[in-house]
Design a protein around this motif. Structure first.
Motif, PDB file in Angstrom:
ATOM      1  N   GLN A  79      -3.172 -10.350  -4.262  1.00 40.31           N
ATOM      2  CA  GLN A  79      -1.627 -10.881  -4.575  1.00 40.31           C
ATOM      3  C   GLN A  79      -1.422 -11.661  -5.276  1.00 40.31           C
ATOM      4  O   GLN A  79      -2.475 -12.689  -5.144  1.00 40.31           O
ATOM      5  CB  GLN A  79      -1.709 -11.389  -2.868  1.00 40.31           C
TER       6      GLN A  79
ATOM      7  N   ARG B 293       2.328 -13.645  -6.696  1.00 42.18           N
ATOM      8  CA  ARG B 293       3.464 -14.112  -7.264  1.00 42.18           C
ATOM      9  C   ARG B 293       4.026 -15.040  -7.859  1.00 42.18           C
ATOM     10  O   ARG B 293       3.364 -16.253  -8.159  1.00 42.18           O
ATOM     11  CB  ARG B 293       3.822 -13.941  -5.508  1.00 42.18           C
ATOM     12  N   TRP B 294       5.178 -15.142  -8.363  1.00 38.39           N
ATOM     13  CA  TRP B 294       5.509 -16.719  -9.053  1.00 38.39           C
ATOM     14  C   TRP B 294       6.602 -17.010  -8.492  1.00 38.39           C
ATOM     15  O   TRP B 294       7.329 -17.056  -6.650  1.00 38.39           O
ATOM     16  CB  TRP B 294       6.955 -15.606 -10.067  1.00 38.39           C
TER      17      TRP B 294
ATOM     18  N   GLU C  64       2.717 -16.821   1.805  1.00 39.87           N
ATOM     19  CA  GLU C  64       3.512 -15.702   1.385  1.00 39.87           C
ATOM     20  C   GLU C  64       1.536 -14.459   0.523  1.00 39.87           C
ATOM     21  O   GLU C  64       2.012 -13.217   0.153  1.00 39.87           O
ATOM     22  CB  GLU C  64       4.246 -14.988   0.314  1.00 39.87           C
ATOM     23  N   ILE C  65       0.545 -14.843   0.436  1.00 44.78           N
ATOM     24  CA  ILE C  65      -0.129 -14.772  -0.664  1.00 44.78           C
ATOM     25  C   ILE C  65      -1.538 -14.376   0.139  1.00 44.78           C
ATOM     26  O   ILE C  65      -1.925 -14.411  -0.757  1.00 44.78           O
ATOM     27  CB  ILE C  65      -0.206 -14.714  -2.521  1.00 44.78           C
TER      28      ILE C  65
END
Length: 70
Positions: free
Chosen positions: A14, A16-17, A29-30
């Motif tokens: 996973q 994400r920025w 979140e990841i």
């Protein structure tokens, strides 16, 4: 200065920025556990050339927080 990084969890894939300064709890979140010894992969950094892409420990991201706060 606006600094952001594309961070990947090498265990789950996973990514994400995230904007910096970053509260590390957001990395759940990841799929991160929140352990400062976890390894993260920095795929891309926008806003500074003072932090290198590649693998680092979660606690090493504090350096990117400091850069963003300048």
């Amino acid at each position: 200065m606006t600094v952001r990084a594309l961070i990947r969890n090498p265990n789950t894939g996973q990514r994400r920025w995230f904007a910096f300064p970053l509260y590390f709890g957001k990395l759940v979140e990841i799929g991160f556990s929140g352990d400062f010894n976890d390894t993260v992969e920095i795929l891309e950094v926008d806003g500074t050339s003072l932090f290198q892409e590649g693998c680092c420990r979660l606690n090493e991201l504090e350096e990117l927080n400091q850069i963003a706060e300048r």
